[in-house]
Write a protein that holds these residues in place. Structure first.
Motif, PDB file in Angstrom:
ATOM      1  N   SER A  72      68.619 -12.248 -56.577  1.00 48.32           N
ATOM      2  CA  SER A  72      69.364 -10.987 -56.542  1.00 48.32           C
ATOM      3  C   SER A  72      70.111 -10.830 -55.220  1.00 48.32           C
ATOM      4  CB  SER A  72      68.412  -9.819 -56.742  1.00 48.32           C
ATOM      5  OG  SER A  72      67.358  -9.899 -55.812  1.00 48.32           O
ATOM      6  N   VAL A  73      69.589 -11.431 -54.173  1.00 52.80           N
ATOM      7  CA  VAL A  73      70.255 -11.366 -52.878  1.00 52.80           C
ATOM      8  C   VAL A  73      71.463 -12.287 -52.871  1.00 52.80           C
ATOM      9  CG1 VAL A  73      69.984 -11.678 -50.401  1.00 52.80           C
ATOM     10  CG2 VAL A  73      68.032 -10.973 -51.788  1.00 52.80           C
ATOM     11  N   ARG A  75      73.124 -13.520 -55.289  1.00 51.67           N
ATOM     12  CA  ARG A  75      74.155 -13.122 -56.242  1.00 51.67           C
ATOM     13  C   ARG A  75      75.238 -12.263 -55.591  1.00 51.67           C
ATOM     14  NH1 ARG A  75      71.240 -10.451 -61.223  1.00 51.67           N
ATOM     15  NH2 ARG A  75      71.389 -12.124 -62.750  1.00 51.67           N
ATOM     16  N   SER A  76      74.830 -11.470 -54.597  1.00 53.57           N
ATOM     17  CA  SER A  76      75.812 -10.574 -53.993  1.00 53.57           C
ATOM     18  C   SER A  76      76.860 -11.351 -53.187  1.00 53.57           C
ATOM     19  CB  SER A  76      75.116  -9.522 -53.119  1.00 53.57           C
ATOM     20  OG  SER A  76      74.343 -10.156 -52.134  1.00 53.57           O
ATOM     21  N   TYR A  77      76.621 -12.639 -52.978  1.00 54.24           N
ATOM     22  CA  TYR A  77      77.610 -13.442 -52.262  1.00 54.24           C
ATOM     23  C   TYR A  77      78.520 -14.223 -53.209  1.00 54.24           C
ATOM     24  CZ  TYR A  77      74.188 -12.619 -48.556  1.00 54.24           C
ATOM     25  OH  TYR A  77      73.321 -12.046 -47.683  1.00 54.24           O
ATOM     26  N   ARG A  79      80.621 -13.223 -55.503  1.00 54.96           N
ATOM     27  CA  ARG A  79      81.890 -12.633 -55.897  1.00 54.96           C
ATOM     28  C   ARG A  79      83.082 -13.411 -55.349  1.00 54.96           C
ATOM     29  NH1 ARG A  79      81.009  -6.647 -55.264  1.00 54.96           N
ATOM     30  NH2 ARG A  79      79.262  -7.280 -56.569  1.00 54.96           N
ATOM     31  N   LEU A 109      79.105 -13.913 -62.328  1.00 49.19           N
ATOM     32  CA  LEU A 109      79.271 -13.138 -61.100  1.00 49.19           C
ATOM     33  C   LEU A 109      80.405 -13.630 -60.206  1.00 49.19           C
ATOM     34  CD1 LEU A 109      75.479 -12.919 -60.370  1.00 49.19           C
ATOM     35  CD2 LEU A 109      76.912 -10.975 -60.961  1.00 49.19           C
TER      36      LEU A 109
END
Lengths: 213, 342
Positions: A72-73, A75-77, A79, A109
């Protein structure tokens, strides 16, 4: 900031913990094996300018943590990544079995058009192999991935993995399949490109697309 | 101090590590009350999905079961004879490890519910965790002189013991980073285990699904907005990275990866003593100080999210720690006086 390049591509390196993601990145950038590397927390970086089909391309590579719990961490990169190395360890079936999850994460993502190359790392440990070349190449074919077996230790196919991925993205730009100006494409024009391509570029993609069809 | 003591209610600790900036209760990670969580509408790193297992030791099950059955359990009667591929080395290790853990657990903790029944699931979980611990211990700070093979083995023992006692959380990457400095400074397996257990009471909340990370980010956001609106605006304008994900590693590891070992000791001591003399949220002010120290560089280079992540990755182990500690103290005073004036 003043280096000259035509394009900047955002790349990801993803895959299970301990498959050698950071070592692949290090081998690509420093041309040597990093034998003291610690597991990655969050995200780490590397960048390198390479020459592909007469274009200077700067790869900005985001190296992510592998443990599932951090997905989950990381994934935020994802994009806006244009390309990705999806890494498994040929001596560990476990790391191969989770590829589909990584794949759907990346496609969902990063961007739908993300160009992914599957890397079966630790090719040098052939004696301990648990995943055959044939099996993985079938998987790659079914999932429209490029595929190489790599060794971050010896450097075999490491540069090739990054270059092949970049080349495919360039091809897609030239064929008009990828629009660098679309939000979240993971592609930016560099200074050189801005100077040379600004004016003719507007008309170019349309024409190129028609040629492709 | 007994190492085998379960730490359920104990607040007396060698390090004053009893105080947590956010909350003191030993709630399981998922049980953080919803009101403790800030409202975060973006795709937050802390809003993770529960982890699922992808490692199996089916080939080792029967061996482990028989080894445990012999000594401890009567409930695993339905076990099947050994079948499939043998990986005797792994099995031996697992059995030894389990035996060790069972013995030490049984000495002190009669309540350990897992003693009477080892399900396949439990064994699978243990095996998965041991596998992960092994992978990470091997590569934990191996360029640091202390971590010889013998000391890495101690590190592994402690980590296995801790994870055995906290199987519901399991081993998470980063735990080795938190244990390593304790091991170096105490150079004693049992002391380091105790201190690590205490430290993890606060730190486990920072790990995925623990809830505290989002609170840190929200607090950073509010504080920068109040204390440095110019910087805050720049962050918003350059793709809006006021989610403060670039501080993730700082909070997860109490700045351990940002600093050299000798500086980790200095900073951790201050973090541990701060609740008694300065602020319960001192880590927040350290993070704020790290940003503030470089604010001119951030502004002059018009940094976006990528730039700032890259910048702080490159600055790791190169910070002037005394300057940052001083700055953090000043920031505590600044916020205190702001609050007093209201």
């Amino acid at each position: 900031m003043s280096e000259s390049y035509d394009f900047l591509f955002k790349f990801l390196v993803i895959g299970n913990a301990g498959t050698g993601k950071s070592c692949l990145l290090h081998q690509f950038i420093e041309k040597r094996f990093k034998d003291e590397s610690n597991h990655t927390i969050g995200v780490e970086f590397g960048s390198k300018i390479i020459s592909v089909v007469n274009k200077m391309v700067k790869l900005q590579i985001w190296d992510t943590a592998g443990q599932e719990r951090f997905r989950s961490v990381t994934r935020s990169y994802y994009r806006g990544a244009a390309g990705a190395l999806l890494v498994y360890d040929i001596t560990s079936r476990e790391t191969y079995n989770t590829l589909t999850t990584w794949l759907s994460d990346a496609r969902m993502l990063a961007s739908q058009n993300i160009v992914i190359i599957l890397c079966g790392n630790k090719k040098d440990l052939d004696a301990d192999r648990e995943v055959t070349f044939l099996e993985a190449s079938r998987f790659a074919q079914e999932n429209e991935l490029m595929f190489l077996e790599t060794s971050a230790l010896t450097g075999e196919n490491v540069e090739e993995a990054f270059v092949q991925c970049a080349r495919k993205i360039l091809n897609k730009i030239e064929s008009g399949e990828l629009d660098p100006e679309r939000m979240g494409s993971g592609i930016q024009y560099g200074d050189a490109a801005l100077r040379q391509l600004r004016s003719p570029r507007r008309a170019q993609p349309q024409g190129a697309q028609e040629c492709g069809c | 101090m007994s190492v085998d003591e379960p730490d359920a209610e104990s607040q007396e600790t060698p390090n004053g590590e009893d105080s947590t900036p956010i909350m003191t209760t030993l709630a399981p990670p998922a049980a953080v009350p919803p009101e403790e969580r800030p409202l975060v509408e973006f795709d937050s790193p802390d809003s993770g999905l529960p982890s699922s297992r992808n490692y199996s030791v089916t080939s080792a099950h029967s061996q482990i079961l028989s080894s445990i059955d012999d000594g401890q359990s009567t409930e695993e009667e339905g076990r099947t004879p050994v079948g499939g591929r043998q990986d005797s080395l792994i099995e031996d290790r697992l059995c030894n490890q389990l035996d060790k853990l069972v013995t030490s657990g049984a000495d002190s903790d009669g309540m350990s519910a897992s003693l009477s029944s080892y399900t396949i699931e439990l064994l699978d979980t243990v095996a998965l965790n041991l596998h992960r611990i092994d992978k990470d211990v091997q590569r934990c700070d191996r360029n640091y002189y202390y971590f010889t093979t013998a000391n890495l083995e101690k590190l592994r023992n402690i980590m296995c013991s801790y994870v055995w006692e906290h199987l519901e959380m399991g081993y998470v990457q980063g735990m080795c980073d938190l244990l390593a400095p304790l091991m170096v400074i105490l150079d004693d397996e049992s002391l380091a285990y105790s201190c690590f257990t205490q430290l993890m009471k606060r730190m486990s909340q920072n790990f995925p699904n623990g809830g505290a990370m989002d609170t840190h980010f929200a607090n950073m956001r509010s504080l920068i907005q109040i204390l440095d609106s110019e910087l805050f605006e720049l962050m918003q304008q350059n793709g809006d990275y006021t989610h403060f994900y670039f501080c993730y590693r700082w909070f997860l590891l109490d700045f351990k990866r940002e600093l050299l070992y000798e500086d980790v000791f200095a900073v951790w001591e201050v973090i541990w003593v701060a609740p008694r003399i300065s602020s319960r949220h001192f880590v927040l002010f350290l993070a704020l100080a790290l940003v503030t120290v470089y604010r001119e560089i951030i502004i002059d280079n018009n940094m976006d999210f990528t730039d700032i992540i890259k910048f702080f990755n490159e600055m790791a182990e190169r910070h002037d720690v005394q300057l940052i500690l001083r700055m953090a103290r000043e920031l505590v005073h600044k916020v205190q006086s702001l609050m007093d004036n209201k």
